[in-house]
Scaffold this motif. Structure first.
Motif, PDB file in Angstrom:
ATOM      1  N   GLU A   8     -31.021  63.326  87.576  1.00 57.28           N
ATOM      2  CA  GLU A   8     -30.744  64.137  88.763  1.00 57.28           C
ATOM      3  C   GLU A   8     -30.921  63.315  90.044  1.00 57.28           C
ATOM      4  O   GLU A   8     -30.103  63.405  90.974  1.00 57.28           O
ATOM      5  N   TYR A   9     -31.977  62.507  90.072  1.00 54.10           N
ATOM      6  CA  TYR A   9     -32.207  61.676  91.256  1.00 54.10           C
ATOM      7  C   TYR A   9     -31.083  60.659  91.428  1.00 54.10           C
ATOM      8  O   TYR A   9     -30.581  60.447  92.543  1.00 54.10           O
ATOM      9  N   ASN A  54     -28.069  60.909  90.474  1.00 54.37           N
ATOM     10  CA  ASN A  54     -26.863  61.602  90.928  1.00 54.37           C
ATOM     11  C   ASN A  54     -26.854  61.721  92.444  1.00 54.37           C
ATOM     12  O   ASN A  54     -25.807  61.589  93.096  1.00 54.37           O
ATOM     13  N   GLN A  55     -28.033  61.966  93.027  1.00 49.55           N
ATOM     14  CA  GLN A  55     -28.144  62.025  94.482  1.00 49.55           C
ATOM     15  C   GLN A  55     -27.840  60.664  95.116  1.00 49.55           C
ATOM     16  O   GLN A  55     -27.181  60.583  96.148  1.00 49.55           O
ATOM     17  N   ARG A  63     -25.968  58.287  93.813  1.00 56.77           N
ATOM     18  CA  ARG A  63     -24.525  58.046  93.665  1.00 56.77           C
ATOM     19  C   ARG A  63     -23.734  58.830  94.712  1.00 56.77           C
ATOM     20  O   ARG A  63     -22.724  58.344  95.224  1.00 56.77           O
ATOM     21  N   HIS A  64     -24.191  60.033  95.006  1.00 49.98           N
ATOM     22  CA  HIS A  64     -23.506  60.856  96.015  1.00 49.98           C
ATOM     23  C   HIS A  64     -23.617  60.204  97.397  1.00 49.98           C
ATOM     24  O   HIS A  64     -22.668  60.263  98.198  1.00 49.98           O
ATOM     25  N   GLY A  65     -24.767  59.581  97.668  1.00 50.49           N
ATOM     26  CA  GLY A  65     -24.956  58.940  98.960  1.00 50.49           C
ATOM     27  C   GLY A  65     -24.229  57.613  99.097  1.00 50.49           C
ATOM     28  O   GLY A  65     -23.890  57.186 100.204  1.00 50.49           O
ATOM     29  N   PRO A 118     -21.187  56.477  97.050  1.00 47.76           N
ATOM     30  CA  PRO A 118     -20.184  56.692  95.996  1.00 47.76           C
ATOM     31  C   PRO A 118     -19.344  55.468  95.654  1.00 47.76           C
ATOM     32  O   PRO A 118     -18.790  55.387  94.549  1.00 47.76           O
ATOM     33  N   SER A 119     -19.249  54.528  96.571  1.00 48.31           N
ATOM     34  CA  SER A 119     -18.377  53.367  96.318  1.00 48.31           C
ATOM     35  C   SER A 119     -19.162  52.137  95.865  1.00 48.31           C
ATOM     36  O   SER A 119     -18.627  51.022  95.876  1.00 48.31           O
TER      37      SER A 119
END
Length: 302
Positions: free
Chosen positions: A128-129, A131-132, A134-136, A138-139
Motif C-alpha cells: 500500500e505504501y 502504491n502511494q 508510485r502515484h507520486g 508515476p514515470s
C-alpha cells in the motif's frame, strides 16, 4: 556500456599470518575498480535496472537508502551518466543534503533527496505504501534498497562469468543477499559460496532464499542451490556499521601487506572471516579461493 566491468581485474593476493608465518594465496575480483562511486556490486545491481528504465522510457530511477548509503550515491552517479533523473528516499527526516559527504555527492549529481521518518522508511516493502510512492512518481522506475530485485540478481551473475569460475570457495559480504544470490546461481557445480552477513542476526539464509526464489520460482531448486552455500552469521563485529579496534587493525594490516583497500562495513568483515575460516582449517588443502571485492570504499570517508 556506462561503466566498464573490464576494469574489474582478477588479482592474486598472498597473505602471511603474523602469528605462525603461514602463507595463504587467494584471488580477489576487484569490482571496486569499476568506478570510484558506482563500484563493486553497486554497478552490477544497477546495470539492468537502468536498461529496464530506458526500455520503459522512464524519467528516472527512484530508490531508498540510509544517510551513508553507497547504493544511493551509486544510483545518483549512474543515472547522471545515463541521462536519467534520480530520486532517493532517505531514512531520517532530521537530515538534509549537507548532513554528510555521501548525501552531498548525491545532491551534486542531481539526485532529488526525500527525507522521511524511520517509521515511514520501514514501510518501504509494504504494498500500500509503495502504491502511494508510485502515484507520486508515476514515470520513475523503482529500485528497492540496495538494488535487491530481479535485475540486480541478474547483473550479479556476471561477476563469476568474468573469471575462470573454477574456484573451490567463493567468499562475499552480504547485506540484502542480492549479490550472494547472483553468485550462487552462476557458481560452478563444485564451488562452495560463503555468504558473510554484515548484519547481526541469523536471517541471511532466509533472505538469500527469497532472492533465489524471485529468479527461479522453484523451491526444490533453491534448496539444491543452498546445498553449495555456507552462511556465516557471526562476522558482523557487533552489527551493521559496527566496528572494533581489532577489525580496524586488520584492515590496516591487509592494506600494508597486500595493498588491498577494504572497508569496515562489508569487505573488511568478509575478508576477516575468510582468513579466520582458513586458519581454523575449514578449507580443503591447497584450495583455490576467490574473494569478491564489493566496493563501498567511498563510505570510508564517513
Amino acid at each position: 556500456m556506462l561503466f566498464n566491468s573490464e576494469r574489474s581485474v582478477l588479482e592474486h593476493v598472498r597473505y602471511t599470518d603474523a602469528q605462525d608465518g603461514r602463507v595463504f594465496d587467494f584471488y580477489v575480483k576487484r569490482d571496486d575498480l569499476i568506478d570510484p562511486l558506482v563500484s563493486g556490486n553497486k554497478w552490477r545491481k544497477l546495470k539492468y535496472n537502468i536498461e529496464q528504465a530506458r526500455h520503459k522510457s522512464s524519467e528516472g530511477i527512484l530508490t531508498f537508502g540510509g544517510a551513508h548509503s553507497n547504493h544511493l550515491v551509486a544510483t545518483a552517479k549512474a543515472c547522471h551518466v545515463a541521462g536519467l533523473k534520480s530520486v532517493g528516499f532517505v531514512r531520517g527526516e532530521e537530515l538534509s543534503y549537507n548532513s554528510n559527504s555521501t548525501l552531498m555527492d548525491c545532491a551534486q549529481l542531481g539526485m532529488e533527496l526525500v527525507f522521511i521518518s524511520r517509521e515511514e522508511y520501514r514501510n518501504k516493502e509494504d504494498w500500500e505504501y509503495m502504491n502511494q510512492v508510485r502515484h507520486g512518481f508515476p514515470s520513475f522506475h523503482i529500485v528497492p534498497e540496495g538494488g535487491s530485485n530481479f535485475y540486480g540478481i541478474i547483473g550479479c551473475q556476471e561477476i563469476l562469468k568474468e573469471t575462470p569460475n573454477d574456484f573451490d570457495h567463493v567468499f562475499v559480504s552480504a547485506g540484502t543477499g542480492t549479490t550472494a544470490a547472483g553468485l550462487i546461481l552462476s557458481a560452478g557445480p563444485h564451488t562452495k559460496v560463503h555468504v558473510v552477513s554484515a548484519l547481526k542476526g541469523d536471517f541471511m539464509e532466509a533472505q538469500v532464499s527469497k532472492m533465489l526464489n524471485s529468479v527461479v520460482f522453484d523451491e526444490e531448486l533453491v534448496e539444491e542451490l543452498k546445498g553449495k552455500t555456507v552462511f556465516h552469521d557471526n562476522a558482523h563485529f557487533g552489527g551493521y556499521s559496527k566496528t572494533t579496534p581489532e577489525l580496524l587493525r586488520f584492515i590496516k594490516t591487509i592494506l600494508a601487506q597486500t595493498q588491498l583497500p577494504i572497508d569496515s562495513v562489508y569487505t573488511g568483515k568478509a575478508l576477516y572471516e575468510l582468513l579466520r575460516t582458513w586458519k581454523k582449517g575449514e578449507l580443503v588443502e591447497h584450495p583455490k579461493v576467490l574473494f569478491i571485492h564489493t566496493g563501498g570504499l567511498q563510505g570510508m570517508r564517513s
